[in-house]
Design an enzyme around this catalytic site. Sequence first.
Site, PDB file in Angstrom:
ATOM      1  N   GLU A  27     -12.491   2.454  16.389  1.00 29.85           N
ATOM      2  CA  GLU A  27     -11.625   3.281  17.273  1.00 29.85           C
ATOM      3  C   GLU A  27     -11.836   4.784  16.901  1.00 29.85           C
ATOM      4  O   GLU A  27     -11.131   5.742  17.579  1.00 29.85           O
ATOM      5  CB  GLU A  27     -10.198   2.749  16.892  1.00 29.85           C
ATOM      6  CG  GLU A  27      -9.667   1.501  17.615  1.00 29.85           C
ATOM      7  CD  GLU A  27      -9.407   1.882  19.100  1.00 29.85           C
ATOM      8  OE1 GLU A  27      -8.868   3.118  19.333  1.00 29.85           O
ATOM      9  OE2 GLU A  27      -9.853   1.445  20.036  1.00 29.85           O
ATOM     10  N   TYR A  46      -3.125   5.510  15.181  1.00 27.55           N
ATOM     11  CA  TYR A  46      -4.024   4.347  14.473  1.00 27.55           C
ATOM     12  C   TYR A  46      -5.315   5.113  14.013  1.00 27.55           C
ATOM     13  O   TYR A  46      -5.983   5.207  12.940  1.00 27.55           O
ATOM     14  CB  TYR A  46      -4.143   3.208  15.118  1.00 27.55           C
ATOM     15  CG  TYR A  46      -5.231   2.138  14.387  1.00 27.55           C
ATOM     16  CD1 TYR A  46      -4.964   1.679  13.289  1.00 27.55           C
ATOM     17  CD2 TYR A  46      -6.196   1.955  14.973  1.00 27.55           C
ATOM     18  CE1 TYR A  46      -5.849   0.824  12.652  1.00 27.55           C
ATOM     19  CE2 TYR A  46      -7.490   1.290  14.522  1.00 27.55           C
ATOM     20  CZ  TYR A  46      -7.360   0.505  13.492  1.00 27.55           C
ATOM     21  OH  TYR A  46      -7.902  -0.305  12.954  1.00 27.55           O
ATOM     22  N   SER A  74     -13.183   2.085  11.295  1.00 25.64           N
ATOM     23  CA  SER A  74     -12.963   1.424  12.465  1.00 25.64           C
ATOM     24  C   SER A  74     -13.558   2.140  13.722  1.00 25.64           C
ATOM     25  O   SER A  74     -13.832   3.461  13.558  1.00 25.64           O
ATOM     26  CB  SER A  74     -11.385   1.780  13.025  1.00 25.64           C
ATOM     27  OG  SER A  74     -11.272   1.090  14.526  1.00 25.64           O
ATOM     28  N   LEU A 115      -8.925  -3.890   3.376  1.00 27.08           N
ATOM     29  CA  LEU A 115      -8.989  -4.492   4.655  1.00 27.08           C
ATOM     30  C   LEU A 115      -7.650  -4.276   5.225  1.00 27.08           C
ATOM     31  O   LEU A 115      -7.112  -4.549   6.427  1.00 27.08           O
ATOM     32  CB  LEU A 115      -9.210  -6.038   4.875  1.00 27.08           C
ATOM     33  CG  LEU A 115     -10.634  -6.298   3.967  1.00 27.08           C
ATOM     34  CD1 LEU A 115     -11.227  -7.829   4.227  1.00 27.08           C
ATOM     35  CD2 LEU A 115     -11.804  -5.455   4.554  1.00 27.08           C
ATOM     36  N   ALA A 116      -6.538  -3.921   4.322  1.00 28.57           N
ATOM     37  CA  ALA A 116      -5.055  -3.693   4.808  1.00 28.57           C
ATOM     38  C   ALA A 116      -4.899  -2.549   5.601  1.00 28.57           C
ATOM     39  O   ALA A 116      -5.595  -1.520   5.397  1.00 28.57           O
ATOM     40  CB  ALA A 116      -4.271  -3.830   3.596  1.00 28.57           C
ATOM     41  N   LEU A 175       0.678  -1.192   0.083  1.00 29.53           N
ATOM     42  CA  LEU A 175      -0.062   0.079  -0.086  1.00 29.53           C
ATOM     43  C   LEU A 175       0.774   1.131  -0.002  1.00 29.53           C
ATOM     44  O   LEU A 175       0.430   2.329  -0.485  1.00 29.53           O
ATOM     45  CB  LEU A 175      -0.802  -0.131   1.351  1.00 29.53           C
ATOM     46  CG  LEU A 175      -2.192  -0.817   1.237  1.00 29.53           C
ATOM     47  CD1 LEU A 175      -3.009  -0.790   2.424  1.00 29.53           C
ATOM     48  CD2 LEU A 175      -3.002  -0.165  -0.063  1.00 29.53           C
TER      49      LEU A 175
END
Length: 455
Positions: free
Chosen positions: A221, A243, A219, A174-175, A153
């Site tokens: 998160e 992240y 996410s 999904l990476a 990526l």
Amino acid sequence: MKVQGRDEVRTDAPGQQGLEHRLGRDDHHPVAHLGARQQADVPLQARPGRDHHGRSAPGRVAPPARDGVESRPGPAAAGRRRADSPPGDAVPRALITGITGQDGSYLAELLLAKGYEVHGLVRRTSQDATGRIAHLLPPAAGRPPLLLHDGDLTDAAGLAAVVRAVRPDEVYNLAAQSHVGLSFAMPEATANVVGLGALRLLDALRQAGRPVRLYQASSSEMFGDARESPQNEATPFNPQSPYAAAKVFAHQMTAAYRRGYGLYTCNGILFNHESPRRGPSFVTRKITRGVADVVAGRADHLTLGNLDACRDWGYAPEYVEAMWQMLQQDAPDDYVVATGETHSVRDFVALAFGLVGLDWRDHVRVDPAQFRVNEVPGLRGDAAKARARLGWQPRTRFPARGRPRRSREVVKSGRRARRRPPPCSSPRLPDFTTSRLAYDPDGPSLAGMPDSLPG
């Protein structure tokens, strides 16, 4: 990488893998990066796939571009080309980044069962990471092939070459580098893979010259220290880690390219989702392995961090169904995927030890040093939009999810459980709308590094 998912509780065992390798893992799923600049000018269809031993796999060579491929129906038709499509319909093609992870492997199974030609991106390393998809690599009668391609990526040119050669109808990104604790240690690398990696993919699709539908793994998160509970698609983001911030960037860029360029792009905000394929670096798997070690006599206790860390836990195979359903709609949109229930690490520990007839309080130690610096309150998702528009809803509830993995871990231990456990029941949990439980996406790990609960 992400392995997506996403809200997953993760740890990293010492010596388990190098830092460079961890950067290429997706904990929804170990990550399959995209790229390989050195191969950018080599026709992708000439590069063979690999079996689970890393060898060239017969029959896994990507086929040459078919005549008239430019005229194949784009994603608008791909969404209608189901497994029961009339004979003669073009076979839809899907490209999955992070295919070797938990979510990627389940998604590959789902798409192959629906008649897709599936291509997966894997990051070349000294260790083979295709264990979760090894059963899909051998040719099988009656289903399209699974084709693997090397890439990264972080390489825009190589990524664009992969997209041009594969000509996908649907792309599932999904990476990611999804270890929250590691993102604090390596914020720039995390942003490069998680944030800019998604942007490179978006730009490759924008320049593809043909319609492509994109699923971007967002996410929970991103909600971080949420201002409201439960969280839905309209809840403001408040990321508490590099992240999560990188995921917000990827999420917003996916929406911006949808609005600005008219691309069909969807964000799936997935909350925690588990399965027997969860990697040993996740806290749920760490717990089940710890229970097995205690039963086998290899250990007498398990060390954990914040037992009050809370998550909305679901079942991974059901969550990848939602990913696919998002790309089958007439118009692109963003969706929360969750169960609407919250459970703490303490609940999971009690369930796991209870299934083998043990009292967890006799075998679990808490190490405050493993608590996360940036605490995040418990998160709970509201998937009402997914239920209403996609027809998706969770079928597996929390207590039942401990059974399959408990059986596998205890069998691996070589010892039987001490007695047959009684039927488990869901514990009474506090109201997370008013309670602010310390949610620890970075608790203790096998290596002394905090666990992670990335979404």
